[in-house]
Design an enzyme around this catalytic site. Structure first.
Site, mmCIF file in Angstrom:
data_model
loop_
_atom_site.group_PDB
_atom_site.id
_atom_site.type_symbol
_atom_site.label_atom_id
_atom_site.label_comp_id
_atom_site.label_asym_id
_atom_site.label_seq_id
_atom_site.Cartn_x
_atom_site.Cartn_y
_atom_site.Cartn_z
ATOM 1 N N GLU A 92 0.805 -1.138 0.018
ATOM 2 C CA GLU A 92 -0.307 -0.002 -0.122
ATOM 3 C C GLU A 92 0.931 1.014 -0.159
ATOM 4 O O GLU A 92 0.628 1.785 -0.948
ATOM 5 C CB GLU A 92 -1.097 -0.460 1.422
ATOM 6 C CG GLU A 92 -2.263 -0.609 0.616
ATOM 7 C CD GLU A 92 -1.952 -2.159 1.543
ATOM 8 O OE1 GLU A 92 -2.830 -2.606 1.545
ATOM 9 O OE2 GLU A 92 -0.655 -2.463 1.743
ATOM 10 N N HIS A 161 -9.492 -5.714 11.313
ATOM 11 C CA HIS A 161 -9.713 -5.358 9.765
ATOM 12 C C HIS A 161 -11.125 -4.684 9.789
ATOM 13 O O HIS A 161 -11.755 -5.344 8.920
ATOM 14 C CB HIS A 161 -10.320 -6.412 8.911
ATOM 15 C CG HIS A 161 -8.938 -7.201 8.860
ATOM 16 N ND1 HIS A 161 -8.764 -8.062 7.845
ATOM 17 C CD2 HIS A 161 -7.361 -6.884 8.475
ATOM 18 C CE1 HIS A 161 -7.224 -8.396 7.762
ATOM 19 N NE2 HIS A 161 -6.539 -7.639 8.542
#
Length: 369
Positions: A92, A161
């Site tokens: 990322e 998450h």
């Protein structure tokens, strides 16, 4: 002819059974607006903006060959090719930095995070590179980039998450933060985000992707676009204002229907835009209803609801007839166990109780402590 005969036969059978109201309801439904899932709305918005502007391109993990982890980018690689739909490594920080650099040079990247939890790997590029460059360059550098992906709690994916990043990114000057609820929101706000000259954080919800919503011909038009910074009153009311965004808007609308059966008229505001926040719509509603309940999935401390409460205290304190109520996620990392997970995120019954407290229809929490 056969179809017409069968249709007439069906109508005669219906009349014989005296259930004409059902067919009336069927006709009303069949003539209503087209239905579209949030997934389809996002996909069509990307497709149309890529078709309209060759500077728009997509990048992220599995956006191409796999057609998106949640199939948001389905069909776009075949249509636009690998130069405009880029599969990236699992890095990322790397591909977000590349996206910001491309935006510096006038391209319009749409960077997908498989989940916004992974954006923490790239937060330096989002905050320090994208959000601050226009100010630090005295307006000479624009950064027209969109960071999009699922945000907040899903189901059974644990603490790492499940976070909501609305308050995180909305606290940073230089970013715009949008969070759609319906297909209309998803389509209109994503188009606005892609066209905007500034970096936009676009917070979707995994559990809403498959939800269908009615959309009008206006929404389906390729020129359709929603204004950034403007909330939508989803349900009008006069007794209590409920603000929400993303999945919680659906909960708030359910609460509105439940309260209506008990004589409480709730006004539900879909925030749509977290930064800029539509303070005028919120305060105008509170000045009418004299009560406020804020709803969000994120942590309570320094949350979106806290900012809304502060705005109302600053601008409309004299109109309040009851203390403001904040409904938020529990102040703990998200549990993995399903029963504990349910307790950690707001439920419809939590919002109902808060609205009743605001309307003095139940015993206040302080009285039971």
């Amino acid at each position: 002819m056969l179809a017409s005969f069968q249709h007439s036969k069906m109508l005669r059978a219906i009349r014989h059974k005296n259930i004409l109201p059902a067919i009336s309801a069927f006709r009303a439904f069949s003539s209503s607006a087209k239905e579209m899932t949030v997934r389809e709305a996002l996909n069509s918005a990307l497709d149309e903006e890529m078709s309209a502007d060759p500077k728009v391109f997509l990048m992220g993990e599995e956006v191409g060959e796999y057609q998106g982890a949640y199939k948001i980018t389905k069909g776009l690689l075949d249509k636009y090719g690998p130069e405009r739909v880029l599969d990236t490594p699992i890095t990322e920080a790397g591909f977000t930095g590349i996206g910001v650099g491309a935006a510096y040079y006038g391209l319009r990247p749409v960077v997908e995070f498989m989940t916004f939890n992974f954006s923490m790997q790239a937060i330096d590029h989002i905050i320090n590179s994208a959000a601050k460059s226009n100010y630090m360059s005295a307006g000479q550098i624009s950064v027209p980039i969109v960071f999009r992906g699922p945000n907040g709690a899903a189901a059974g994916v644990g603490a790492q998450h499940s976070q909501c990043y609305a308050a995180w990114y909305a606290s940073c000057p230089g970013l715009k933060v949008l969070s759609p609820y319906s297909s209309e929101d998803a389509r209109g706000l994503l188009k606005a985000a892609i066209r905007d000259p500034d970096p936009v954080v676009f917070l979707e919800n995994e559990l809403l992707y498959g939800e269908s919503f009615p959309v009008s011909a206006e929404v389906l038009d390729s020129s359709f676009c929603l204004p950034i910074g403007k909330a939508k009153i989803e349900r009008e009311g006069k007794d209590v204002t409920i603000t929400a965004f993303s999945k919680m808007v659906g909960y708030a609308l359910k609460v509105g229907r439940i309260l209506a059966k008990e004589g409480i008229s709730a006004e539900v505001i879909n925030l749509r835009s977290i930064r800029p926040l539509d303070r005028s719509t919120i305060n105008a509603s509170v000045r009418k209803t004299n009560r406020l309940v804020t709803v969000e999935e994120g942590f309570p401390q320094h949350g979106v609801g806290a900012e809304i409460c502060t705005s109302v205290i600053e601008e409309s304190f004299g109109y309040l007839d009851a203390p403001v109520e904040r409904i938020a996620g529990a102040d703990v990392p998200m549990p993995y166990a399903a029963n504990l997970e349910r307790m950690a995120v707001p439920q419809v019954e939590d919002i109902v109780r808060a609205a009743k407290r605001a309307c003095y229809r139940s015993v206040p929490l302080a009285a039971t402590a």
